[in-house]
Design a protein around this motif. Structure first.
Motif, PDB file in Angstrom:
ATOM      1  N   LEU A   1      42.170 119.558  14.125  1.00  0.00           N
ATOM      2  CA  LEU A   1      42.338 119.955  12.725  1.00  0.00           C
ATOM      3  C   LEU A   1      41.426 121.174  12.591  1.00  0.00           C
ATOM      4  N   THR A   2      42.089 122.074  11.909  1.00  0.00           N
ATOM      5  CA  THR A   2      40.828 123.148  11.424  1.00  0.00           C
ATOM      6  C   THR A   2      40.135 122.733  10.617  1.00  0.00           C
ATOM      7  N   ARG A   3      39.278 123.243  10.028  1.00  0.00           N
ATOM      8  CA  ARG A   3      38.265 123.062   8.960  1.00  0.00           C
ATOM      9  C   ARG A   3      39.030 122.702   7.905  1.00  0.00           C
ATOM     10  N   ARG A   4      39.835 123.770   7.331  1.00  0.00           N
ATOM     11  CA  ARG A   4      40.786 123.754   6.016  1.00  0.00           C
ATOM     12  C   ARG A   4      41.477 122.428   5.814  1.00  0.00           C
ATOM     13  N   GLU A   5      42.374 122.060   7.242  1.00  0.00           N
ATOM     14  CA  GLU A   5      43.067 121.228   7.209  1.00  0.00           C
ATOM     15  C   GLU A   5      42.393 119.892   7.197  1.00  0.00           C
ATOM     16  N   ALA A   6      41.078 119.604   7.851  1.00  0.00           N
ATOM     17  CA  ALA A   6      40.251 118.497   7.799  1.00  0.00           C
ATOM     18  C   ALA A   6      39.869 118.201   6.233  1.00  0.00           C
TER      19      ALA A   6
ATOM     20  N   THR B   1      34.438 128.974   2.120  1.00  0.00           N
ATOM     21  CA  THR B   1      35.772 129.549   2.633  1.00  0.00           C
ATOM     22  C   THR B   1      36.825 128.319   2.821  1.00  0.00           C
ATOM     23  N   PRO B   2      36.575 127.645   3.842  1.00  0.00           N
ATOM     24  CA  PRO B   2      37.589 126.473   3.728  1.00  0.00           C
ATOM     25  C   PRO B   2      37.947 125.387   2.704  1.00  0.00           C
TER      26      PRO B   2
END
Length: 227
Positions: free
Chosen positions: A7-12, A46-47
């Protein structure tokens, strides 16, 4: 051998916040502050902002004109409208996918249904909801329409958020009985009847939820769905 894509940080962050909202850890009206959230999760701003924007698009977070973000409050009208939308989308997917189901699909559905029931028996609503959702997802994905499943997932996430989750609620039995009877019809080769039985799950579920919203019970529940 297959590997899960990290997962990307945003997705997490989206997954974490969605889970906290759906389970009620973040209650309706809770103010979401970027800096506090970033500090709690150990990530940059940002995320966090990207995740909040996505959850706002899903209807789980309200963004006021003054930019204050709060966990969405839900009304009875919201709940019934979302159930209606979820039913239209999921039933369309099942109708389109049912003729493509194989024995492998049916075996997987039976397995996930058993895991759905087992999850409820041990009080693990998160696992039960995921397993129950998969029973519908298997049929919908057989249609080959991934865009439809994406929209179903979004509506399901919002619907789960609407009603408190409780493994003891009688609402779950509507899904268990409906899934069992739908599977029996599919295994017997009567696919049109299976589609109609699946459609009836939503009719029964909506009627029951409406009665609970008018006269709240001592315990509440949410749909198992990823339907």
């Amino acid at each position: 051998m297959s590997y899960a894509v990290p997962l990307t940080r945003r997705e997490a962050i989206v997954r974490q916040l969605r889970d906290e909202i759906v389970t009620g850890t973040l209650s309706p009206g809770t103010v979401i502050k970027d800096a506090e959230l970033a500090a709690r999760l150990g990530v940059s701003i940002t995320p966090v902002r990207e995740a909040i924007a996505q959850l706002a698009a899903e209807g789980l977070i309200d963004i006021a004109p003054n930019r204050v973000r709060r966990v969405t409050h839900v009304t009875q009208k919201n709940a019934l409208e979302l159930i209606d939308v979820m039913g239209v989308l999921a039933c369309a997917g099942v109708e389109w996918g049912v003729d493509n189901l194989t024995e492998t699909h049916l075996e997987r559905m039976r397995q996930r249904l058993d895991e759905f029931v087992t999850g409820l028996q041990r009080g693990d609503v998160t696992a039960a909801a995921a397993a129950g959702a998969d029973v519908s997802t298997i049929m919908i994905m057989a249609s080959g329409n991934r865009e439809l499943q994406t929209h179903v997932d979004l509506v399901v996430a919002r619907t789960l958020r609407l009603l408190a989750l409780n493994s003891d609620s009688d609402l779950w039995q509507i899904w268990i009985d409906g899934y069992r009877e739908t599977l029996t019809l599919l295994e017997g080769g009567d696919r049109p009847a299976a589609v109609e039985r699946y459609r009836a799950i939503y009719q029964e579920y909506r009627a029951r939820v409406q009665s609970l919203l008018v006269e709240p019970p001592s315990t509440s529940a949410g749909p198992p769905h990823a339907d």
